[in-house]
Write a protein that holds these residues in place. Structure first.
Motif, PDB file in Angstrom:
ATOM      1  N   UNK A   1       0.849  -1.206   0.000  1.00  0.00           N
ATOM      2  CA  UNK A   1       0.000   0.000   0.000  1.00  0.00           C
ATOM      3  C   UNK A   1       0.879   1.248   0.000  1.00  0.00           C
ATOM      4  N   UNK A   2       0.524   2.212  -0.829  1.00  0.00           N
ATOM      5  CA  UNK A   2       1.303   3.455  -0.865  1.00  0.00           C
ATOM      6  C   UNK A   2       1.102   4.265   0.414  1.00  0.00           C
ATOM      7  N   UNK A   3       1.989   5.245   0.646  1.00  0.00           N
ATOM      8  CA  UNK A   3       1.840   6.080   1.851  1.00  0.00           C
ATOM      9  C   UNK A   3       0.569   6.916   1.758  1.00  0.00           C
ATOM     10  N   UNK A   4       0.045   7.370   2.907  1.00  0.00           N
ATOM     11  CA  UNK A   4      -1.173   8.202   2.871  1.00  0.00           C
ATOM     12  C   UNK A   4      -0.890   9.540   2.188  1.00  0.00           C
ATOM     13  N   UNK A   5      -1.946  10.201   1.763  1.00  0.00           N
ATOM     14  CA  UNK A   5      -1.793  11.498   1.098  1.00  0.00           C
ATOM     15  C   UNK A   5      -1.184  12.524   2.037  1.00  0.00           C
ATOM     16  N   UNK A   6      -0.369  13.450   1.503  1.00  0.00           N
ATOM     17  CA  UNK A   6       0.138  14.547   2.346  1.00  0.00           C
ATOM     18  C   UNK A   6      -1.016  15.431   2.833  1.00  0.00           C
ATOM     19  N   UNK A   7      -0.741  16.183   3.902  1.00  0.00           N
ATOM     20  CA  UNK A   7      -1.809  16.972   4.533  1.00  0.00           C
ATOM     21  C   UNK A   7      -2.461  17.962   3.577  1.00  0.00           C
ATOM     22  N   UNK A   8      -1.649  18.607   2.731  1.00  0.00           N
ATOM     23  CA  UNK A   8      -2.259  19.606   1.830  1.00  0.00           C
ATOM     24  C   UNK A   8      -3.207  18.961   0.823  1.00  0.00           C
ATOM     25  N   UNK A   9      -2.969  17.709   0.501  1.00  0.00           N
ATOM     26  CA  UNK A   9      -3.908  17.001  -0.374  1.00  0.00           C
ATOM     27  C   UNK A   9      -5.165  16.621   0.404  1.00  0.00           C
ATOM     28  N   UNK A 672      -4.603   3.424  -2.256  1.00  0.00           N
ATOM     29  CA  UNK A 672      -4.786   1.967  -2.255  1.00  0.00           C
ATOM     30  C   UNK A 672      -3.947   1.296  -3.354  1.00  0.00           C
ATOM     31  N   UNK A 673      -3.910   1.902  -4.497  1.00  0.00           N
ATOM     32  CA  UNK A 673      -3.212   1.388  -5.682  1.00  0.00           C
ATOM     33  C   UNK A 673      -1.757   0.980  -5.392  1.00  0.00           C
ATOM     34  N   UNK A 674      -1.451  -0.310  -5.435  1.00  0.00           N
ATOM     35  CA  UNK A 674      -0.099  -0.758  -5.060  1.00  0.00           C
ATOM     36  C   UNK A 674       0.992  -0.272  -6.016  1.00  0.00           C
ATOM     37  N   UNK A 675       0.612   0.121  -7.221  1.00  0.00           N
ATOM     38  CA  UNK A 675       1.624   0.606  -8.167  1.00  0.00           C
ATOM     39  C   UNK A 675       2.266   1.893  -7.661  1.00  0.00           C
ATOM     40  N   UNK A 676       1.551   2.578  -6.760  1.00  0.00           N
ATOM     41  CA  UNK A 676       2.116   3.820  -6.241  1.00  0.00           C
ATOM     42  C   UNK A 676       3.091   3.591  -5.100  1.00  0.00           C
TER      43      UNK A 676
END
Lengths: 703, 703
Positions: A1-9, A672-676
């Motif tokens: 799983x990719x990291x969570x979105x940054x706060x500004x996003x 969610x996208x594992x490619x990220x």
């Protein structure tokens, strides 16, 4: 799983009016009572049951859908096998009925490797096995000690069952059968649950007795070891590879190299081999075999409405949330973009499908009623002639249409299976495209549903092949009518009415009177039937040269049936007492839209048959359809809400009940996208492809 | 990889007449010179070039296709990135031209993460950059130091470019732009090559100067580090997740949090910001921007024929190999099953698509000729009025249709893009279904090709949206004709001819005269145009209420164009001198089949416009179409052979040139499919899913 979105996003919201507000406004615009309508469509018991099952499934992480769209084939089989097992355990634990187990499968909405075991394998053992065979095979199969499949189709043979190549040769010496695949094209193919899961198969093979073939019969064959699950000697079995859809199912292939099975393994409730005399025992009533196929086709008709409704639900909600361009006739001051659902071009694509989902639902109900009625009658009034017909091996299309409901039922189920499944499949793709670019995302939830549904237009009778059987029935009915026979069934009444009025002509008021609309569809069927009969019987045209006409004829017949059953359902007192008058009136608009939509699409057939006037057809196309679209538009979201698909079932960013379309698309893509998780090396001269996982990169950066 | 087949399986052959014999028979039945026809379609140079490139690709294991259908998303991106890199290295090594590089991509037949770099990124830098910007960005981009994409579409905005939300705000103090995503829906979305590969993007953003928006403009923005390839600060970028197809491409998303870029990064060949005065510099000729879109649409038209031909090739060959049932009218002694291609129902589905593939090929050629002609004229004769129009920012649809070819070209490209891509996409699915059950296997090679092609109906102008632009042009042309203006272009001639003959009526001999057939299609366009004009101008109907009529009108116009261009190509002396008279005659049958097929399908429009008689339409439907199917049938396999698709390109078991369909299906399923490496534990009570790999099992068994 990719990291969570940054706060500004995380702080960003969609622009303008939010999707949730738009759907709230939609629901406020209409007073349609969705709970009442849903209870009428499904019964409150079923809705409550589904809610109960949903809760159980959602609580179990094995059914978590969040990774579904990302998995490769092997991982998908792994996940679906795990789900199949878990579902079976829940089945036992909660003492589910077959209907409850089926409802759970529908909520999961993906086929599993137990699929064909739980349906065709058990059903065939049950229906075609003797009590002794039930004891020997069915008990263990019911208990999942034997896991099986139904192996009929071969690499070289699908529709033509009589052409199957696998042989089962009787050996009188040791009272066994030898199952053998004489050619590569004899390989069983497409068999669900065979590729990985099954240790047994019901194999349909040509019975050879004393060098003579007696046609295809069913045999139970063990194919894999019960402990190691390795293929048994002289059996070659495996998965046939990836498909356009249905990739959570292990469709398999199977070849035999002279494999011996005992006499008891031939399923012999209806026909068999006398082990002492080596004589063939003929089936008492082949019509019963057709019964199973008819049941499956009827079920396909029943499901088609909700199959399509799923796509319509997603597309309708999303088209109410999506806004694009200002209305061209709006003043300069109009700056908010228009909901896509307000464009007539979108309504023209979507609302007839919304109408079709209801039309097919009521048609499916009628179909099942006819099926049940027939089953009841069959067990009561079997005539001597039926038995005679059966004994000489006549197919149902050769049985006298007047003798019982069987021939009617067979033709109706063929015509409707072809039409309903084509309508549902092609309608889903229209829904997907109506979602614009985002319809192409896996997260739309339509593409995979469509791809999984597509085989339905081919299996259980290819939709084009079936139309020949319908035409044969209609021609036979027309000949009977012309010969002065007077069977009192629906098709004969239509044909007789056509003959009666042919000279004075028809002038059905398709815009003014709903029953005239039904009659216009009936008129067209009769017209096309007598045309086809003339080509065949008078002009002696070849069968092959008439196949296109037959297909048109069968489609016309199916459309008549759908229009008729929808009309009848709305006339029914039970409907009127269960629903508000406003709701019935709205459903009547759907009936009109569905009917006029098909009348328009096949306008030239209505022209040439002179079922109605040119002027009415032109008006139907222009003024009337547009008015109906406008009438239905305000209720569109509530009309799809009434189908009561839980979000968990739809698994769609675009079709969310709460309208949070963009948030969900973004979340799935970004978080969610594992490619990220992956960083690539993009330069052509570098042999490196994946530099590293982002997660590691992130951790390193923190250190 | 699973173990090889056991010896007894290896010894098996398909039953009956072998596929290879059947295709040999097919080729022997027709004398069509496929080499001559292929050279005419593509030129011998192109065919030789493709053969040369194919050899190079086949020699490199990175392009091996055998695992394509088995890979999951991540593995597919990995493989396609490796191919993109290798292809780029070959491009340099063999000094390929752009056409040769493109030809190699077409042989590979899957998009790669370099796709948008090599097309839109380079093209936009080239066309919209100044010489200084070429030096700064294009040189490195051409050299693959900068890898880029074209970031226009956003999560909330596709078709409506003016509604884009990303902003580029000019900062006079430090002479920079701030690129910012104010909302979640501002996220760039669907951008090819962005998800993983790109380190730069051309970002289309609203230019804000002194608080005022000047509409969307292109800016070059670096988005990832050139060494680590990690996203730069305040940039959130990634892959948008799996799609219905196109999964070898890393379509991406992109958000900016107040990212500053220097003044030079605004691509300013046509418009820009004066860094000293902070004033907006207007574009000299906005029509040039439309030129790029028109070029892309024209290319889509050009490709559509061969896109469809691929599916038709596979389905036609397979339907000649596949046999099912005996002919119903054949005698009892007939035991061999009939080739599926002999059934008229299959011919009716497949042969009009075969005709369409040729029709679209010739249409695409004509389209490109018109485009080139227009480019030439544009550079020669720019009038003062054009410049005025351009300066006030008129779109091409507002330019006087008589002034130059631009408005015609725009309308033609919109109408044909919509019709050609819809025909190709939907035709592929018809081909897939015509293959019966095996069409659903990934190994058919049609499903993935179809799924990858599908976005074409949505991108570069949604096919439904485009029809509004066509209708606007046709209405404008009709108004000009009614006002007595006499522009000498094709559409005006059609409209004037309709007015001239309207009172005496038309009676085109669509069965007897090919040029009458073309005229009937023209007549219908004129009829529908004046009908629509009446609704809009006289009856003052709203634009929205006419969208369905406009869509029908645009489709009618596109069909007319295809019929006309196909007809013209066959009349052309160059055609007659390049091909045998028999070949021209056969192509003429394809022309007739294509035209009559659409005339039948839209029969009611031909009825109501009175373009021809009811009797002729009935005959077209019955006798004539059937006769044409019969005429074309013997040449079907050779007609698809002429497209000269190498097996390597088709990657299809069903479409193999040698007809070894069943052998190949079986080989891929049994000996290549990685799922057959795995043994599962099938029992519901066992938590184990995958017991072990077969290979290990096999080795153990041997020990």
């Amino acid at each position: 799983m990719p990291p969570p979105n940054p706060d500004w996003v995380k702080a960003l919201k969609p622009s303008g009016v939010q999707g949730s507000e738009l759907l709230e406004q939609e629901r406020a615009k209409s007073t349609l009572d969705t709970d009442q309508l849903a209870a009428f469509l499904f019964t409150q018991d079923v809705l409550d049951r589904n809610a109960r099952i949903l809760e159980i499934l959602q609580a179990d992480p094995v059914f978590d859908k969040s990774q579904n769209y990302f998995r490769g084939r092997t991982e998908r089989i792994e996940a679906s096998l795990a789900r199949a097992k878990a579902l079976r355990r829940l089945h036992v634990k909660h003492k589910w009925s077959q209907e409850e187990y089926q409802a759970a499968n529908e909520l999961i909405s993906e086929p599993t490797p137990y699929g064909l075991h739980a349906s065709m394998f058990l059903k065939t053992l049950q229906e075609q096995g003797t009590p002794e065979q039930h004891e020997l095979f069915l008990r263990k199969a019911n208990n999942y000690e034997y896991i099986g499949c139904y192996a009929q189709t071969e690499l070289g043979h699908g529709s033509n069952v009589r052409g199957l190549e696998t042989t089962a040769t009787w050996n009188p010496q040791d009272k066994t059968f030898t199952i053998h695949s004489p050619h590569l094209t004899a390989s069983k193919w497409w068999i669900g649950s065979l590729g990985k899961a099954a240790n047994h198969a019901v194999v349909v093979a040509q019975l050879i007795l004393n060098g003579k073939s007696h046609g295809p019969h069913p045999f139970v064959v063990q194919i894999r070891d019960l402990v190691t699950h390795e293929p048994l000697p002289n059996i070659h079995v495996g998965d046939i590879g990836p498909k356009f859809g249905y990739n959570t199912m292990d469709n398999g292939f199977l070849l035999f190299n002279h494999v011996k099975i005992p006499h008891i393994n031939m399923l012999s409730r209806f026909s068999g081999v006398d082990p002492e005399t080596s004589k063939y025992i003929r089936p008492a009533n082949p019509a019963l075999v057709y019964g199973t196929l008819t049941y499956i086709r009827s079920s396909i008709v029943l499901q088609s409405g909700s199959v399509l409704a799923r796509g319509v639900t997603i597309a309708t909600r999303y088209c109410a949330v999506r806004r694009q361009f200002q209305d061209r006739d709006a003043g300069e001051e109009e700056t908010e973009e228009n909901q896509v659902l307000n464009y007539t071009m979108v309504q023209h694509r979507l609302l007839p499908l919304l109408a079709a989902s209801y039309a097919l639902h009521f048609t499916g109900r009628a179909m099942i009623n006819i099926y049940n009625e027939n089953q009841k009658r069959m067990s009561q009034t079997r005539t001597a002639k039926d038995l005679d017909d059966a004994k000489r091996g006549a197919g149902p299309e050769e049985l006298n249409p007047g003798s019982d409901l069987l021939a009617d039922l067979h033709a109706i189920s063929c015509a409707l299976k072809a039409f309903a499944s084509t309508t549902a499949a092609e309608g889903l793709e229209v829904c997907r495209r109506a979602c614009g670019g985002h319809g192409y995302s896996a997260f739309s939830g339509i593409g995979s549903w469509y791809a999984d549904y597509l085989p339905t237009v081919t299996w259980e009778g290819d939709n084009y092949m079936l139309t020949q059987q319908v035409a044969r029935y209609l021609l036979k009915s027309a000949r009977a009518v012309l010969a002065g026979k007077n069977p009192d069934n629906s098709i004969s009444r239509i044909l007789k009415e056509f003959i009666r009025r042919r000279d004075i002509g028809a002038a059905f008021d398709v815009l003014g009177d709903d029953s005239d609309l039904v009659d216009a569809f009936a008129w067209r069927v009769a017209f096309l039937t007598f045309e086809a009969l003339k080509h065949r019987d008078e002009e002696k045209q070849s069968w092959n040269s008439l196949l296109i006409d037959f297909w048109r004829l069968s489609t016309a017949y199916a459309q008549y049936l759908v229009v008729k059953y929808f009309y009848d359902a709305l006339q029914d007192e039970a409907t009127k007492s269960a629903l508000d008058p406003d709701t019935v009136a709205l459903l009547r608009k759907l009936f009109q839209l569905f009917s006029l939509h098909h009348l328009e699409a096949q306008a030239s057939e209505f022209f040439t048959s002179a079922a109605t006037t040119v002027r009415q057809i032109q008006l139907a196309r222009t003024k009337r359809s547009l008015a109906l679209l406008g009438n239905i538009r305000p209720h569109a979201v509530r009309l799809v809400d009434a189908w009561k698909f839980p979000d968990w079932q739809l698994d769609s960013s675009l079709g969310r009940y709460d309208g949070k379309v963009y948030e969900d698309l973004f979340h799935r893509a970004s978080e969610v996208n594992p490619l990220n998780d992956i960083v690539v090396d993009p330069y052509p001269e570098s042999p490196v492809l994946f530099k590293k996982l982002l997660k590691e990169a992130g951790q390193k950066a923190k250190l």
